[in-house]
Each structure stands twice: as structure tokens, then as C-alpha cells.
Design a protein around this motif. Sequence first.
Motif, mmCIF file in Angstrom:
data_model
loop_
_atom_site.group_PDB
_atom_site.id
_atom_site.type_symbol
_atom_site.label_atom_id
_atom_site.label_comp_id
_atom_site.label_asym_id
_atom_site.label_seq_id
_atom_site.Cartn_x
_atom_site.Cartn_y
_atom_site.Cartn_z
ATOM 1 N N ASP A 96 40.586 22.080 -6.390
ATOM 2 C CA ASP A 96 41.112 21.434 -7.593
ATOM 3 C C ASP A 96 42.333 22.149 -8.158
ATOM 4 O O ASP A 96 43.145 21.522 -8.838
ATOM 5 C CB ASP A 96 40.015 21.354 -8.660
ATOM 6 N N TYR A 279 30.752 25.848 -8.383
ATOM 7 C CA TYR A 279 31.490 24.602 -8.161
ATOM 8 C C TYR A 279 30.522 23.444 -7.903
ATOM 9 O O TYR A 279 30.689 22.340 -8.444
ATOM 10 C CB TYR A 279 32.448 24.770 -6.981
ATOM 11 N N LYS A 283 29.980 20.073 -10.304
ATOM 12 C CA LYS A 283 30.163 18.725 -9.763
ATOM 13 C C LYS A 283 28.931 17.867 -10.011
ATOM 14 O O LYS A 283 29.042 16.667 -10.314
ATOM 15 C CB LYS A 283 30.467 18.820 -8.261
ATOM 16 N N ARG A 291 36.227 12.966 -9.981
ATOM 17 C CA ARG A 291 37.479 13.665 -10.287
ATOM 18 C C ARG A 291 37.602 14.988 -9.543
ATOM 19 O O ARG A 291 38.709 15.510 -9.381
ATOM 20 C CB ARG A 291 37.583 13.929 -11.798
ATOM 21 N N PHE A 292 36.470 15.529 -9.115
ATOM 22 C CA PHE A 292 36.511 16.799 -8.403
ATOM 23 C C PHE A 292 37.190 16.607 -7.044
ATOM 24 O O PHE A 292 36.888 15.674 -6.313
ATOM 25 C CB PHE A 292 35.095 17.360 -8.213
ATOM 26 N N GLY A 293 38.098 17.512 -6.757
ATOM 27 C CA GLY A 293 38.912 17.399 -5.554
ATOM 28 C C GLY A 293 40.244 16.750 -5.828
ATOM 29 O O GLY A 293 41.132 16.746 -4.967
ATOM 30 N N LYS A 294 40.391 16.203 -7.054
ATOM 31 C CA LYS A 294 41.642 15.533 -7.417
ATOM 32 C C LYS A 294 42.339 16.201 -8.599
ATOM 33 O O LYS A 294 43.282 15.641 -9.163
ATOM 34 C CB LYS A 294 41.365 14.062 -7.757
ATOM 35 N N GLY A 295 41.839 17.378 -8.996
ATOM 36 C CA GLY A 295 42.487 18.115 -10.087
ATOM 37 C C GLY A 295 41.633 18.231 -11.330
ATOM 38 O O GLY A 295 42.156 18.153 -12.449
ATOM 39 N N ALA A 296 40.331 18.443 -11.188
ATOM 40 C CA ALA A 296 39.441 18.610 -12.342
ATOM 41 C C ALA A 296 39.545 20.043 -12.868
ATOM 42 O O ALA A 296 39.345 20.993 -12.102
ATOM 43 C CB ALA A 296 37.998 18.301 -11.950
ATOM 44 N N GLY A 299 36.768 22.338 -12.061
ATOM 45 C CA GLY A 299 36.749 22.806 -10.681
ATOM 46 C C GLY A 299 37.540 24.077 -10.470
ATOM 47 O O GLY A 299 37.408 24.728 -9.430
#
Length: 500
Positions: A96, A279, A283, A291-296, A299
Amino acid sequence: MEWLGNLAGGFETAVTLHNILLCFTGVLLGTAIGVLPGVGPLVTIAILLPLTYSLEPTSALIMLAGIYYGAQYGGSTTAILVNLPGESGSVVTCIDGNAMARNGRAGSALAIAALGSFFAGTVGTLMIAGFSPYLSKIALSFGPTDYFSLMVLGLIAAIVLASGGLLKAFGMILTGVLLGCVGTDLTTGTARYTFGSFQLIDGLDFTALAMGLFAFGDIVANAGKTHDRKMVKGKVRDLWPNKEEFKEAWPAVLRGTALGSVLGLLPGGGATLSSFASYSIEKKLSKTPERFGKGAPAGVAAPESANNAGAQSAFIPMLTLGLPSNGVMAMMIGAMMIHNIVPGPEVMTRNADLFWGLVASMWIGNLLLVIINLPLIGIWVRLLRLPYSYLFPSILVFSMVGLYSIDNSTAPIIMAAGFGLLGYLFNRLGCEPAPLLLGFILGPMMEVYMRRALLLSKGDATVFFTHPLSLALLTTAMVLLISVLSPVIRRKREEVFVED
């Protein structure tokens, strides 16, 4: 509340111009080298260890601790800006952190990582100050059998929690134990595995071993590679999270700190495990897991807080029991031995100024990281753009100068070169060298305690199973080993460490 008075005395030791300058130098040098992808705290401390030889023990450990924090901070910077983890605990931050950077929120991600690490470091410092005195008193009641079993538990846990295959981890531990046997037998006075070499009478030099395995081995492994560093384009701006990001991050910081403070006590890599675990927990708890993995922001906040808290709490067993929980703590024990300080419960009584001064310096070091590093982001970005082919010659020369300064001899350089080739071989075979360092440190200590226990029991080996505490420790070690051999747990373990 006696520990509060001791902590105040520690700040008197740490807050001197000399020690603050050394702490500042440590965090700055640690960040400067640790920010390079793939270097990490172990390699950084190995390279800079000779700088502390001429210092007083307290000042030397304060500087080394600063190097440790700085290298860890550099690892998160690299993970966010380049998507390359500086060390294993920053692997999760890449997910993230780099996504936030690509979304134009690199400054916010760096600030969240820095503030979360500072809060976790503060809690970790208070934990060390609060729990260490009690654990040290308990440790003073340990006998030789208990200490031997404790060392066995530490090595078994290192095998269980090391990344890679179990057989490889066991092989590295055994290799470290065998290397620790080189030199003069302290009991009989006979030379072991010296092959007639006078240079090996006192055993293998710890600094040469560490620098060869980690620094030289890393240089040989990476010199021929072309690193594809996809830097974040544009300047890093807005070095502060907005209201929404802060609202999402602070609960994750609290949970990550709590988890890391506990898991960091585990021998063998609790700080790394805590970053992965925190982490996963965030999640699962999140109302928007997509949203995790996309810029949370959570994270980034959770793993960085957990990693830093775990790194701080790892000092507790190292300082009070003399038990290193990971490779970095083994390096710190080696540094203490170089300065004729025996790690264990007597450190608090015989070297109270050192212990409490080091604890106080931990908070100062974490504060300095926040103050000096966020304004220096532009410098670290430019440093990351330098090709590795420009950097490794200077690192190599600096390391050799440090090795030569040990005793004004080329012997440590030759020894380090040999271990550098060995480190490269381990790298090619996929063997993690950190367990070797644990075996090298704990092996000779295990031998001493085993011999003492057998002498006191007149050769009766059952003494290790008749003492309740020793039996409990050995039983725990056996349960750990059996559990990790089960197919389900072994498969889960490989999934966790696959990214390492």
C-alpha cells in the motif's frame, strides 16, 4: 515505580552533547546506507560496526542502536518510493505504501510510516524500561541447566521462524555453532579447529564474520545485477496526512504497536512476523478491505508500527537474558562482547548507566528520525537514483578500512573476504545467513552452560529434565519443532515467507 527514576538517570546519560551527536550520526548513517534497496539493518550495522571500536561502551551501543533505527527507517522509505523493501519487515509496506506514492500521496505515506514508527518506538521504550527489571530479576535465579535450555529454545525458534526451508535453516544454525567452536577451549585450554593458525587461537573475529557474510556477500551477489528501480515521478509533496488518512491510520497504529510489542519478543524474527500479521488483521477488520493493495493508509500504518514495536521489544530478551531474538540482536550482543560486556541479567546491576542510557537513547533516536528524515526526503530520492555500480566500490573500501583498523592487520580483511564468498554461496543456495549468526553467538554460550550443568550434576544428563524450568523450556522447544513439521503449518509458513 523505581524504573522511572532509573529512566530519568538514563536520560542524564543519553542527553549529553557527545551521546546525542553519536545518536544523530548513527541514525543519519543508518538511514543513508539503509535506504539502498536490499541492504537493510544487518548489512548496515556490519559495515559501520568498526566505527564504534574507539568509543566507550555506552556511546558505542547508543550509536549502533541509532544505526539500527536509521536502517529500518530507510527500509520503509525504499519500500514506499521504489517498491523494493530495504529489509524483510518492510515487505508488506510495499503493497500500500508504493500504491499511495503512485497515487500522488508519497509524502503522506512517508509521514504515516514515520509517525507510526515513532509512536511504536515510544511504547517499545516504555516496555523495555518497565518489564526489563522484573525479567532481569527472574533471570538471576536461572541455573546453568535453565540457561542451556533457554539457548536451545532460542535456536529452535530461530529455525522455526527463519525464512526459507527448515532444513536450510537448521543447516545454517549448525554451521554457526561449529564456527563458534573455533579457537581455544575455555575449559581445557586446547586449540580447536585452528589448523595450526595463530590467527585462529582467539576464535573467528565476529566483525569479519558479520561483514563478510552480510556486507561483502551482498556486494558480490548484487554487483552484476541491473536493478530496475521504478522511482515515483515528480517531487514528494504534502509531508503530512490529511484528516481522512489520519483518521484511518491511528487505530491501525495502536493495533500494530500492541501486536508488534508482543510478537517482537519471539526468538527468530518476531518483528517480521508482526508486520505480516498486523497487515492481515487490518485487512480483516476493515470495512473496505478492497482498498488494501490500492493505497490504504492503514496498510502502511499497521505494518510499520508493528515492525518498529517488534524491533524495540526485541531488545528485552537480548538485554536481560542475553538471548538474541534475531540477527540484528546477535550483532548487538557481538558488539557488547567486543567492549567486554557480558549480555544478560547482570548488565542492569553492573552496567546500570549503559543499560538505562541505551534505553533512553532509543526514544531520542526515534525522535531524531522524525525530525531529520522527512526534510531530507529529496536527498534520499537522489541517492536512490545512483546506480549500484557506483555505490559498491565505496562501500567495499570503507568496509576494508574499518576491518584493517580492528588491529592494524590484514588478517580480518582476508577472513572477511572468505566469508564474503561463503555469503555469496549461501545467497545462491537460498540460505538465510542470519540464523548462522545466532548459532555463532549462542553456540559457545550453550557449551559453557551445558558443561557447568554436567559438572554440577556429576555427569548426569537427566538434570536437564528434572529441573522444572529447564523441562518447560525444552518442552516448548519440542512443541515448536513438532508443530512446524506438520504439513498444514509448514505450508502456511512458506506462504508467509514467500515474499522474503
